[in-house]
Design a protein around this motif. Structure first.
Motif, PDB file in Angstrom:
ATOM      1  N   GLU A   6       0.822  -1.204   0.000  1.00 17.95           N
ATOM      2  CA  GLU A   6       0.000   0.000   0.000  1.00 17.95           C
ATOM      3  C   GLU A   6       0.859   1.259   0.000  1.00 17.95           C
ATOM      4  O   GLU A   6       0.453   2.290  -0.499  1.00 17.95           O
ATOM      5  N   ASN A   7       2.044   1.195   0.563  1.00 16.02           N
ATOM      6  CA  ASN A   7       2.949   2.339   0.621  1.00 16.02           C
ATOM      7  C   ASN A   7       4.381   1.794   0.578  1.00 16.02           C
ATOM      8  O   ASN A   7       5.104   1.852   1.569  1.00 16.02           O
ATOM      9  N   GLU A 146      -9.131   0.099  -2.600  1.00 17.34           N
ATOM     10  CA  GLU A 146      -7.971   0.902  -2.193  1.00 17.34           C
ATOM     11  C   GLU A 146      -8.444   2.018  -1.269  1.00 17.34           C
ATOM     12  O   GLU A 146      -9.550   2.519  -1.394  1.00 17.34           O
TER      13      GLU A 146
END
Length: 168
Positions: A6-7, A146
């Motif tokens: 996600e990051n 998301e």
């Protein structure tokens, strides 16, 4: 790539954008007096002309072009060109100010599901596009589960509401 998908780079926020200028002084004047940025200290170890400005949680780094005459001259305001966008409180007030300052602009309106977003586009002294909008009217709707990392309070509340409906 392993790790947090996600990051993956563990990013926190936008720090600054850099703009190559014909005249750093003219650009300082524009970003200070038109957009409300404040000049801030720039490291003295740089061996080239430039300036740093800061406001609205981001920096703008102005870099003096080594060959200002070779920079492309943009006269047509094309909303599909590279640009930076700022949200405002009143589109009418911004439009009036731009008119008073004799800055040429293009206005557009975007509609999505009955929600309208107004946009004003204009150039800085070097042809870099600036957008002023009321984009916070438009919800940030994640694709396929998301979750955005940051958005307006309205969008966070809307997504929390949607999330609750999904898991009920």
């Amino acid at each position: 790539m392993k790790g947090n998908t996600e990051n993956p780079l563990a990013l926190k926020s936008l720090n600054h954008i850099s703009i190559v200028c014909r005249s750093v002084e003219e650009s300082i004047d524009f970003y200070k007096n038109i957009l409300g940025f404040v000049p801030v200290r720039r490291p003295g170890s740089f061996d080239f002309n430039g300036a740093w400005l800061f406001s609205y949680g981001i920096g703008i780094h102005l870099l003096q072009s080594e060959d200002p005459e070779k920079l492309p001259k943009k006269s047509e305001i094309n909303p599909k060109d590279n640009h930076i966008s700022f949200q405002c409180e009143s589109m009418d007030a911004v439009e009036k100010k731009l008119k008073d300052m004799e800055i040429e602009w293009v206005r557009q309106r975007v509609e999505e599901g009955g929600i309208y977003v107004d946009q004003l586009f204009f150039h800085d002294p070097d042809g870099f596009m600036i957008e002023i909008c009321n984009c916070d009217n438009l919800p940030v709707v994640p694709l396929a589960g998301e979750m955005p990392r940051s958005c307006s309070r309205h969008n966070i509340q809307m997504m929390q509401s949607q999330h609750q409906h999904i898991h009920v």
